[in-house]
Motif scaffolding. Structure first.
Motif, PDB file in Angstrom:
ATOM      1  N   VAL A 128     -10.308  17.466  -0.419  1.00 38.14           N
ATOM      2  CA  VAL A 128      -8.949  16.973  -0.663  1.00 38.14           C
ATOM      3  C   VAL A 128      -8.844  15.522  -0.204  1.00 38.14           C
ATOM      4  O   VAL A 128      -8.326  14.662  -0.924  1.00 38.14           O
ATOM      5  CB  VAL A 128      -7.901  17.851   0.057  1.00 38.14           C
ATOM      6  CG1 VAL A 128      -6.501  17.266  -0.102  1.00 38.14           C
ATOM      7  CG2 VAL A 128      -7.960  19.281  -0.436  1.00 38.14           C
ATOM      8  N   LEU A 129      -9.353  15.251   0.977  1.00 43.32           N
ATOM      9  CA  LEU A 129      -9.294  13.894   1.517  1.00 43.32           C
ATOM     10  C   LEU A 129     -10.109  12.918   0.664  1.00 43.32           C
ATOM     11  O   LEU A 129      -9.663  11.805   0.378  1.00 43.32           O
ATOM     12  CB  LEU A 129      -9.786  13.888   2.963  1.00 43.32           C
ATOM     13  CG  LEU A 129      -8.981  14.762   3.936  1.00 43.32           C
ATOM     14  CD1 LEU A 129      -9.642  14.793   5.303  1.00 43.32           C
ATOM     15  CD2 LEU A 129      -7.541  14.290   4.022  1.00 43.32           C
ATOM     16  N   ILE A 130     -11.270  13.359   0.244  1.00 47.43           N
ATOM     17  CA  ILE A 130     -12.105  12.504  -0.600  1.00 47.43           C
ATOM     18  C   ILE A 130     -11.433  12.277  -1.954  1.00 47.43           C
ATOM     19  O   ILE A 130     -11.443  11.161  -2.482  1.00 47.43           O
ATOM     20  CB  ILE A 130     -13.522  13.097  -0.757  1.00 47.43           C
ATOM     21  CG1 ILE A 130     -14.244  13.080   0.607  1.00 47.43           C
ATOM     22  CG2 ILE A 130     -14.323  12.323  -1.793  1.00 47.43           C
ATOM     23  CD1 ILE A 130     -15.571  13.780   0.621  1.00 47.43           C
ATOM     24  N   LEU A 131     -10.825  13.320  -2.498  1.00 47.19           N
ATOM     25  CA  LEU A 131     -10.120  13.174  -3.777  1.00 47.19           C
ATOM     26  C   LEU A 131      -9.016  12.128  -3.685  1.00 47.19           C
ATOM     27  O   LEU A 131      -8.883  11.277  -4.569  1.00 47.19           O
ATOM     28  CB  LEU A 131      -9.544  14.512  -4.232  1.00 47.19           C
ATOM     29  CG  LEU A 131      -8.715  14.461  -5.519  1.00 47.19           C
ATOM     30  CD1 LEU A 131      -9.563  14.068  -6.718  1.00 47.19           C
ATOM     31  CD2 LEU A 131      -8.030  15.796  -5.766  1.00 47.19           C
ATOM     32  N   PHE A 132      -8.223  12.174  -2.611  1.00 55.30           N
ATOM     33  CA  PHE A 132      -7.163  11.179  -2.441  1.00 55.30           C
ATOM     34  C   PHE A 132      -7.746   9.768  -2.441  1.00 55.30           C
ATOM     35  O   PHE A 132      -7.232   8.876  -3.125  1.00 55.30           O
ATOM     36  CB  PHE A 132      -6.391  11.409  -1.143  1.00 55.30           C
ATOM     37  CG  PHE A 132      -5.476  12.592  -1.164  1.00 55.30           C
ATOM     38  CD1 PHE A 132      -4.982  13.128  -2.345  1.00 55.30           C
ATOM     39  CD2 PHE A 132      -5.086  13.198   0.025  1.00 55.30           C
ATOM     40  CE1 PHE A 132      -4.131  14.222  -2.356  1.00 55.30           C
ATOM     41  CE2 PHE A 132      -4.235  14.295   0.025  1.00 55.30           C
ATOM     42  CZ  PHE A 132      -3.760  14.802  -1.166  1.00 55.30           C
ATOM     43  N   ALA A 133      -8.813   9.572  -1.689  1.00 55.50           N
ATOM     44  CA  ALA A 133      -9.430   8.246  -1.613  1.00 55.50           C
ATOM     45  C   ALA A 133      -9.968   7.804  -2.972  1.00 55.50           C
ATOM     46  O   ALA A 133      -9.780   6.656  -3.379  1.00 55.50           O
ATOM     47  CB  ALA A 133     -10.539   8.247  -0.566  1.00 55.50           C
ATOM     48  N   VAL A 134     -10.623   8.715  -3.683  1.00 56.98           N
ATOM     49  CA  VAL A 134     -11.207   8.385  -4.987  1.00 56.98           C
ATOM     50  C   VAL A 134     -10.118   8.017  -5.994  1.00 56.98           C
ATOM     51  O   VAL A 134     -10.238   7.036  -6.732  1.00 56.98           O
ATOM     52  CB  VAL A 134     -12.094   9.550  -5.495  1.00 56.98           C
ATOM     53  CG1 VAL A 134     -12.416   9.390  -6.967  1.00 56.98           C
ATOM     54  CG2 VAL A 134     -13.363   9.636  -4.668  1.00 56.98           C
ATOM     55  N   VAL A 135      -9.041   8.785  -6.025  1.00 57.18           N
ATOM     56  CA  VAL A 135      -7.959   8.499  -6.966  1.00 57.18           C
ATOM     57  C   VAL A 135      -7.308   7.152  -6.645  1.00 57.18           C
ATOM     58  O   VAL A 135      -7.050   6.355  -7.549  1.00 57.18           O
ATOM     59  CB  VAL A 135      -6.921   9.644  -6.988  1.00 57.18           C
ATOM     60  CG1 VAL A 135      -5.674   9.240  -7.744  1.00 57.18           C
ATOM     61  CG2 VAL A 135      -7.540  10.896  -7.607  1.00 57.18           C
ATOM     62  N   ILE A 136      -7.077   6.893  -5.372  1.00 57.26           N
ATOM     63  CA  ILE A 136      -6.503   5.599  -4.974  1.00 57.26           C
ATOM     64  C   ILE A 136      -7.419   4.462  -5.380  1.00 57.26           C
ATOM     65  O   ILE A 136      -6.983   3.450  -5.936  1.00 57.26           O
ATOM     66  CB  ILE A 136      -6.183   5.576  -3.466  1.00 57.26           C
ATOM     67  CG1 ILE A 136      -4.992   6.500  -3.193  1.00 57.26           C
ATOM     68  CG2 ILE A 136      -5.908   4.159  -2.985  1.00 57.26           C
ATOM     69  CD1 ILE A 136      -4.763   6.803  -1.725  1.00 57.26           C
ATOM     70  N   LEU A 137      -8.719   4.617  -5.135  1.00 64.18           N
ATOM     71  CA  LEU A 137      -9.667   3.578  -5.535  1.00 64.18           C
ATOM     72  C   LEU A 137      -9.657   3.349  -7.043  1.00 64.18           C
ATOM     73  O   LEU A 137      -9.657   2.211  -7.511  1.00 64.18           O
ATOM     74  CB  LEU A 137     -11.069   3.942  -5.053  1.00 64.18           C
ATOM     75  CG  LEU A 137     -11.334   3.770  -3.565  1.00 64.18           C
ATOM     76  CD1 LEU A 137     -12.633   4.471  -3.164  1.00 64.18           C
ATOM     77  CD2 LEU A 137     -11.386   2.304  -3.183  1.00 64.18           C
ATOM     78  N   ALA A 138      -9.639   4.436  -7.814  1.00 67.68           N
ATOM     79  CA  ALA A 138      -9.712   4.327  -9.265  1.00 67.68           C
ATOM     80  C   ALA A 138      -8.432   3.776  -9.887  1.00 67.68           C
ATOM     81  O   ALA A 138      -8.481   3.059 -10.884  1.00 67.68           O
ATOM     82  CB  ALA A 138     -10.044   5.694  -9.873  1.00 67.68           C
ATOM     83  N   VAL A 139      -7.291   4.106  -9.297  1.00 66.70           N
ATOM     84  CA  VAL A 139      -6.015   3.677  -9.884  1.00 66.70           C
ATOM     85  C   VAL A 139      -5.567   2.330  -9.332  1.00 66.70           C
ATOM     86  O   VAL A 139      -5.233   1.417 -10.086  1.00 66.70           O
ATOM     87  CB  VAL A 139      -4.927   4.763  -9.651  1.00 66.70           C
ATOM     88  CG1 VAL A 139      -3.569   4.266 -10.109  1.00 66.70           C
ATOM     89  CG2 VAL A 139      -5.301   6.044 -10.376  1.00 66.70           C
ATOM     90  N   VAL A 140      -5.576   2.178  -8.014  1.00 63.59           N
ATOM     91  CA  VAL A 140      -5.055   0.963  -7.373  1.00 63.59           C
ATOM     92  C   VAL A 140      -6.111  -0.151  -7.354  1.00 63.59           C
ATOM     93  O   VAL A 140      -5.764  -1.322  -7.424  1.00 63.59           O
ATOM     94  CB  VAL A 140      -4.553   1.287  -5.951  1.00 63.59           C
ATOM     95  CG1 VAL A 140      -4.028   0.047  -5.247  1.00 63.59           C
ATOM     96  CG2 VAL A 140      -3.477   2.369  -5.998  1.00 63.59           C
ATOM     97  N   LYS A 141      -7.367   0.228  -7.231  1.00 61.34           N
ATOM     98  CA  LYS A 141      -8.484  -0.735  -7.146  1.00 61.34           C
ATOM     99  C   LYS A 141      -8.208  -1.789  -6.063  1.00 61.34           C
ATOM    100  O   LYS A 141      -8.158  -2.983  -6.336  1.00 61.34           O
ATOM    101  CB  LYS A 141      -8.750  -1.386  -8.488  1.00 61.34           C
ATOM    102  CG  LYS A 141      -9.169  -0.404  -9.551  1.00 61.34           C
ATOM    103  CD  LYS A 141      -9.270  -1.068 -10.918  1.00 61.34           C
ATOM    104  CE  LYS A 141      -9.668  -0.133 -11.997  1.00 61.34           C
ATOM    105  NZ  LYS A 141      -8.797   0.988 -12.269  1.00 61.34           N
ATOM    106  N   PRO A 142      -8.024  -1.332  -4.810  1.00 57.99           N
ATOM    107  CA  PRO A 142      -7.625  -2.248  -3.750  1.00 57.99           C
ATOM    108  C   PRO A 142      -8.700  -3.243  -3.319  1.00 57.99           C
ATOM    109  O   PRO A 142      -8.403  -4.199  -2.621  1.00 57.99           O
ATOM    110  CB  PRO A 142      -7.272  -1.309  -2.591  1.00 57.99           C
ATOM    111  CG  PRO A 142      -8.106  -0.097  -2.825  1.00 57.99           C
ATOM    112  CD  PRO A 142      -8.199   0.029  -4.316  1.00 57.99           C
ATOM    113  N   ILE A 143      -9.914  -3.021  -3.753  1.00 59.76           N
ATOM    114  CA  ILE A 143     -11.017  -3.893  -3.321  1.00 59.76           C
ATOM    115  C   ILE A 143     -11.644  -4.561  -4.521  1.00 59.76           C
ATOM    116  O   ILE A 143     -11.928  -3.991  -5.509  1.00 59.76           O
ATOM    117  CB  ILE A 143     -12.080  -3.071  -2.556  1.00 59.76           C
ATOM    118  CG1 ILE A 143     -11.433  -2.430  -1.345  1.00 59.76           C
ATOM    119  CG2 ILE A 143     -13.244  -3.935  -2.158  1.00 59.76           C
ATOM    120  CD1 ILE A 143     -12.309  -1.425  -0.643  1.00 59.76           C
TER     121      ILE A 143
END
Length: 143
Positions: A128-143
């Motif tokens: 669950v925690l990894i999924l949240f991080a992956v979705v944020i990375l894929a959608v927001v692309k903070p880096i």
């Protein structure tokens, strides 16, 4: 662009199907570890094996369409997408998690489980925690 959209749709669809199983399998492990009845334990063994074998193709297809997406976007995009490198690392952890589920399944199959229901409850939270991080990375692309 249409090809990329189809690849994205398939990648996301297979990922959702994979995660449905990855979220439910450790819950079965919790119930199995708590069970004292042999007939229930036998039923859990069947359910766990079928579920893991059912979702493994979805995991493979998630990977296939993810790689196809990267190839469709090209090497320059891949090199410039630092968020994607982090995502790939996290997804690698999910595949290791999936592989470890096979080990746990085998332990239950041979009545060698030494882990507590509490372990499996905590184990259930990792994706669950990894999924949240992956979705944020894929959608927001903070880096």
């Amino acid at each position: 662009m249409t090809t990329i959209l189809w690849l994205k749709a398939l990648h996301i669809s297979f990922m959702v199907a994979w995660f449905a199983g990855i979220f439910y399998l450790p819950r079965l492990f919790v119930y199995h570890a708590e069970s004292q009845q042999k007939d229930c334990q036998s039923q859990f063994k069947i359910m766990e094996r079928r579920l893991l074998l059912f979702v493994t193709p979805w995991a493979i297809l998630t990977l296939v369409f993810g790689v196809a997406l990267i190839m469709a976007y090209g090497s320059e995009w891949f090199a410039a997408s630092k968020w994607l490198h982090i995502k790939i690392t996290l997804v690698g952890l999910l595949y290791a998690y999936h592989g470890y589920c096979f080990k746990l399944l085998n332990d239950f199959k041979h009545d060698r489980n030494t882990k507590s229901p509490r372990f499996y409850r905590l184990f259930n939270e990792a994706p669950v925690l990894i999924l949240f991080a992956v979705v944020i990375l894929a959608v927001v692309k903070p880096i």
